[in-house]
Design an enzyme around this catalytic site. Sequence first.
Site: not given
Ligand code: SF4
Length: 503
Positions: A320, A322, A390, A418
């Site tokens: 991934h 990230e 998050c 995704s």
């Molecule tokens: S807010 Fe959206 S872009 Fe930011 S870490 Fe969370 S899922 Fe990813």
Amino acid sequence: MSDDRMLVFAPLRVEEACLPASVRRNARVIRTGMGRRRARIAAARGLAVADAHSVAVAGLCAAAAPELSTGDVLLATELWRSDGATVRVPGSGMLAAALRRRGLRAVPATVATVDAIAGPAERRFLAARGADGVDMESAWLADAADGRPLVVLRVVVEEAGREPGDPRTAAAGMRALRELRKAADVLVEWRDALRQRTILLAAPRSFCAGVDRAIEIVELALAQRGGPVYVRKQIVHNEHVVADLERRGAIFVDELDEVPRGATTVFSAHGVSPAVRQEATARGLDVIDATCPLVSKVHAEARRFADGGNTVLLIGHEGHEEIDGTRGEAPEATLLVQDVADAERVQPPDPTRVTYLTQTTLAVDETEEIVARLRTRFPALRGPASDDICYATTNRQTAVREIARESDVVLVVGSRTSSNSLRLVEVAQRERTPAYLIDDETEIDLAWLASAGTIGLSAGASAPEALVRRVIDAIAALGGAHVEERTTTTESLRFRLPKEVRG
Ligand code: SF4
């Protein structure tokens, strides 16, 4: 509704003969004859068939679009009448997809219903305005639906450039009728999926603050600087978003060596490693960083922990973007932990100096399990001050869990790339509800819906809300839908734009 009857219109005897027994068994078939006048009479007869719950038109047509070939199956999304009126037929994308799964070449299409046989010149004219196929009845027959579910299925017999009566048409006709016979069988699948449904709509769903910001950055860069604007990797993991930005002038690349020196380059929401930043500087690129601030926070934690002499146990998925970016902050000091099995076997050099960090889009409960296992093995384990998963990921998982408990099936709008969307599917499945990831409504398999009275619907943080609306329209086209939104929390977070695009 599957005990009721369908009303099926077939213009000619040969087309009627193509309807399989499975369709006839529960259908009232009306042969309409050709042309507007006969179609209108047939529509009036169809209106009087009150016990039919749905209306289908099955027959042949001519192609307007030059890319269509004999035997291609058109599922009308829009019908144009010769008096200028337009009839929308929502939900056709699902049937086209069902036919493609059966190996037929099927496309959602705009069909123009004309008053006289159209030659190549008129078809070219109609194609230039957006028509794919041409027939002489469908738009008038649609009147018979009168609120009932409608499907219009037409198989191309005459290709766009071919004159009516061309000697090759006879052979083409045989081939088109064979395809019509195969395609018409999908009407049974469609009929079985027809019923009034409840849609439980999860909230929050769809775009998060980080995705909103990343897309806005590309849009502003395009507007302020003109094209081309290069974007390293998918700006967010959604095929529709990427295709839309591509149409507007963005160029997506996998690596920076594909970008001309000095060009405007946007880093995606998932972040990049310091090595990528260095490469961008070396190539003199004009960088705009769309990394989500919540991903940047994890990068900062990785640097801080590694600088403090810790091994970072990075919980996330290999490959991934990230994870590649975060690991790149301190590659020597980082070990990837993908699951509980990895947590069992990971061997940091000093077990008393370990910290963990996580990808922002993981499943909350699975991650807790992994952290618990690490904590058992490494009692000195430290973690981030606040959770790295998050707010958007957590909120969408809570919301989908709620609706999954009451749904017969859950649909999650999002792309296969995704992570956030995939986790929503898994969360729903852990509630023992069948759940599926769909990029848009055309990926819905009618069989999933056949026995589902209540459908849960959510969307990953990178999936546009407009796609959710399209899914609702498609489900509603299968006999009606009552939509109930279930809100578990509301979100108001907005991130500041980078200075490069601030007005
Ligand atoms: S807010 Fe959206 S872009 Fe930011 S870490 Fe969370 S899922 Fe990813």
